[in-house]
Motif scaffolding. Structure first.
Motif, PDB file in Angstrom:
ATOM      1  N   PRO A  51       7.044  21.779  10.663  1.00  0.00           N
ATOM      2  CA  PRO A  51       8.068  22.158   9.679  1.00  0.00           C
ATOM      3  C   PRO A  51       9.437  21.565  10.000  1.00  0.00           C
ATOM      4  N   LEU A  52      10.188  21.275   8.938  1.00  0.00           N
ATOM      5  CA  LEU A  52      11.560  20.791   9.107  1.00  0.00           C
ATOM      6  C   LEU A  52      12.347  21.796   9.927  1.00  0.00           C
ATOM      7  N   GLY A  53      13.116  21.298  10.867  1.00  0.00           N
ATOM      8  CA  GLY A  53      13.932  22.169  11.702  1.00  0.00           C
ATOM      9  C   GLY A  53      13.276  22.601  12.992  1.00  0.00           C
ATOM     10  N   ASP A  54      11.941  22.500  13.084  1.00  0.00           N
ATOM     11  CA  ASP A  54      11.256  22.861  14.333  1.00  0.00           C
ATOM     12  C   ASP A  54      11.390  21.716  15.337  1.00  0.00           C
ATOM     13  N   LEU A  55      11.647  22.064  16.580  1.00  0.00           N
ATOM     14  CA  LEU A  55      11.783  21.038  17.611  1.00  0.00           C
ATOM     15  C   LEU A  55      10.468  20.351  17.926  1.00  0.00           C
ATOM     16  N   LEU A  56       9.375  21.075  17.781  1.00  0.00           N
ATOM     17  CA  LEU A  56       8.074  20.506  18.098  1.00  0.00           C
ATOM     18  C   LEU A  56       7.048  21.007  17.094  1.00  0.00           C
ATOM     19  N   GLY A  57       6.175  20.132  16.691  1.00  0.00           N
ATOM     20  CA  GLY A  57       5.130  20.496  15.748  1.00  0.00           C
ATOM     21  C   GLY A  57       3.786  20.605  16.428  1.00  0.00           C
ATOM     22  N   GLY A  58       2.767  20.635  15.618  1.00  0.00           N
ATOM     23  CA  GLY A  58       1.411  20.679  16.145  1.00  0.00           C
ATOM     24  C   GLY A  58       0.625  21.882  15.686  1.00  0.00           C
ATOM     25  N   GLY A  59       1.202  22.653  14.759  1.00  0.00           N
ATOM     26  CA  GLY A  59       0.490  23.806  14.247  1.00  0.00           C
ATOM     27  C   GLY A  59      -0.669  23.404  13.359  1.00  0.00           C
ATOM     28  N   PRO A  60      -1.616  24.326  13.146  1.00  0.00           N
ATOM     29  CA  PRO A  60      -2.750  24.017  12.276  1.00  0.00           C
ATOM     30  C   PRO A  60      -2.280  23.785  10.845  1.00  0.00           C
ATOM     31  N   ALA A  61      -2.872  22.816  10.189  1.00  0.00           N
ATOM     32  CA  ALA A  61      -2.479  22.500   8.823  1.00  0.00           C
ATOM     33  C   ALA A  61      -3.583  21.711   8.142  1.00  0.00           C
ATOM     34  N   ARG A  62      -3.669  21.884   6.855  1.00  0.00           N
ATOM     35  CA  ARG A  62      -4.537  21.019   6.038  1.00  0.00           C
ATOM     36  C   ARG A  62      -3.621  19.940   5.468  1.00  0.00           C
ATOM     37  N   ILE A  63      -3.939  18.699   5.774  1.00  0.00           N
ATOM     38  CA  ILE A  63      -3.143  17.583   5.288  1.00  0.00           C
ATOM     39  C   ILE A  63      -4.019  16.740   4.383  1.00  0.00           C
ATOM     40  N   ASP A  64      -3.603  16.625   3.138  1.00  0.00           N
ATOM     41  CA  ASP A  64      -4.318  15.794   2.173  1.00  0.00           C
ATOM     42  C   ASP A  64      -3.628  14.443   2.098  1.00  0.00           C
ATOM     43  N   LEU A  65      -4.425  13.373   2.086  1.00  0.00           N
ATOM     44  CA  LEU A  65      -3.905  12.012   2.048  1.00  0.00           C
ATOM     45  C   LEU A  65      -4.503  11.241   0.892  1.00  0.00           C
ATOM     46  N   SER A  66      -3.685  10.388   0.318  1.00  0.00           N
ATOM     47  CA  SER A  66      -4.161   9.434  -0.669  1.00  0.00           C
ATOM     48  C   SER A  66      -3.616   8.070  -0.261  1.00  0.00           C
ATOM     49  N   VAL A  67      -4.508   7.109  -0.052  1.00  0.00           N
ATOM     50  CA  VAL A  67      -4.120   5.761   0.341  1.00  0.00           C
ATOM     51  C   VAL A  67      -4.532   4.829  -0.793  1.00  0.00           C
ATOM     52  N   TRP A 114       0.849  -1.188   0.000  1.00  0.00           N
ATOM     53  CA  TRP A 114       0.000   0.000   0.000  1.00  0.00           C
ATOM     54  C   TRP A 114       0.883   1.236   0.000  1.00  0.00           C
ATOM     55  N   THR A 115       0.400   2.304  -0.610  1.00  0.00           N
ATOM     56  CA  THR A 115       1.094   3.588  -0.513  1.00  0.00           C
ATOM     57  C   THR A 115       0.201   4.576   0.236  1.00  0.00           C
ATOM     58  N   VAL A 116       0.862   5.455   0.966  1.00  0.00           N
ATOM     59  CA  VAL A 116       0.184   6.582   1.598  1.00  0.00           C
ATOM     60  C   VAL A 116       0.970   7.812   1.171  1.00  0.00           C
ATOM     61  N   VAL A 117       0.314   8.675   0.434  1.00  0.00           N
ATOM     62  CA  VAL A 117       0.956   9.921  -0.006  1.00  0.00           C
ATOM     63  C   VAL A 117       0.268  11.065   0.724  1.00  0.00           C
ATOM     64  N   ASN A 118       1.081  11.898   1.372  1.00  0.00           N
ATOM     65  CA  ASN A 118       0.507  13.024   2.092  1.00  0.00           C
ATOM     66  C   ASN A 118       1.111  14.323   1.608  1.00  0.00           C
ATOM     67  N   ALA A 119       0.330  15.357   1.692  1.00  0.00           N
ATOM     68  CA  ALA A 119       0.796  16.715   1.392  1.00  0.00           C
ATOM     69  C   ALA A 119       0.245  17.611   2.488  1.00  0.00           C
ATOM     70  N   GLY A 120       1.126  18.358   3.121  1.00  0.00           N
ATOM     71  CA  GLY A 120       0.692  19.295   4.145  1.00  0.00           C
ATOM     72  C   GLY A 120       1.226  19.009   5.530  1.00  0.00           C
ATOM     73  N   SER A 121       1.788  17.816   5.751  1.00  0.00           N
ATOM     74  CA  SER A 121       2.274  17.514   7.102  1.00  0.00           C
ATOM     75  C   SER A 121       3.445  18.412   7.482  1.00  0.00           C
ATOM     76  N   GLN A 122       4.194  18.891   6.483  1.00  0.00           N
ATOM     77  CA  GLN A 122       5.313  19.788   6.772  1.00  0.00           C
ATOM     78  C   GLN A 122       4.824  21.150   7.269  1.00  0.00           C
ATOM     79  N   GLU A 123       3.560  21.472   7.054  1.00  0.00           N
ATOM     80  CA  GLU A 123       2.991  22.701   7.602  1.00  0.00           C
ATOM     81  C   GLU A 123       2.683  22.526   9.090  1.00  0.00           C
ATOM     82  N   CYS A 124       2.293  21.314   9.467  1.00  0.00           N
ATOM     83  CA  CYS A 124       1.985  21.008  10.859  1.00  0.00           C
ATOM     84  C   CYS A 124       3.260  20.948  11.702  1.00  0.00           C
TER      85      CYS A 124
END
Length: 170
Positions: free
Chosen positions: A139-155, A127-137
């Motif tokens: 971001p690379l380099g941030d110690l902690l995430g959890g910000g608001p984001a729209r994450i689109d998924l295709s399974v 199976w594949t899971v492709v996501n777009a938007g998790s880097q908004e929640c």
């Protein structure tokens, strides 16, 4: 439904990808789903501790250089044996086939072939899971995430038998 072990390929653009995968998978997979993660991830204070605690598998990369996927061979042989044992007991496996965090939300990096050996050897359902938007929640380099984001998924189910598919493509 096929009764085979499940092999999941997930694009990797954020440290949020791992908890997101756990949240979207059927609960019956949760106890037997293990991820293959870099040594760097497995040594992180919070996520690495959780990863080690649930039995995720560590890839012992020898370099921090972008695009260098060299591994410590003896340690990787041990990891391979542990993964094979997990799959022989009916476990499921998730890999990040790009082999690294991808800063692009619009283009996948080339896939690394190594992880697919498990799917073929154990004749897994892929199976594949492709996501777009998790880097908004998270971001690379941030110690902690959890910000608001729209994450689109295709399974998408790719195939029922990795071995048969590999033979067809050979």
């Amino acid at each position: 439904k096929s009764g085979r072990n499940v092999f999941i390929c997930l694009n990797h653009s954020s440290f949020f990808d791992t908890p997101m995968l756990v949240l979207i998978c059927p609960w019956r997979f949760a106890p037997n789903l293990k991820l293959v993660a870099s040594r760097r991830f497995m040594r992180m204070p919070f996520l690495g501790t959780l990863g080690r605690g649930v039995g995720h598998f560590e890839v012992p990369f020898t370099s921090k250089e972008e695009g260098n996927f060299s591994v410590e061979r003896t340690a990787m042989d041990r990891t391979t044996k542990l993964i094979d044992e997990h799959l022989a007991l009916g476990g499921h496996l998730c890999i990040f086939p790009e082999g690294t965090l991808n800063s692009s939300s619009t283009q996948l990096l080339p896939f690394r072939a190594g992880g697919f050996q498990f799917a073929i050897r154990h004749d897994m359902e892929i199976w594949t899971v492709v996501n777009a938007g998790s880097q908004e929640c998270w971001p690379l380099g941030d110690l902690l995430g959890g910000g608001p984001a729209r994450i689109d998924l295709s399974v998408v189910k790719v195939c029922t038998s990795a071995r048969e598919t590999a033979e067809l493509l050979a």
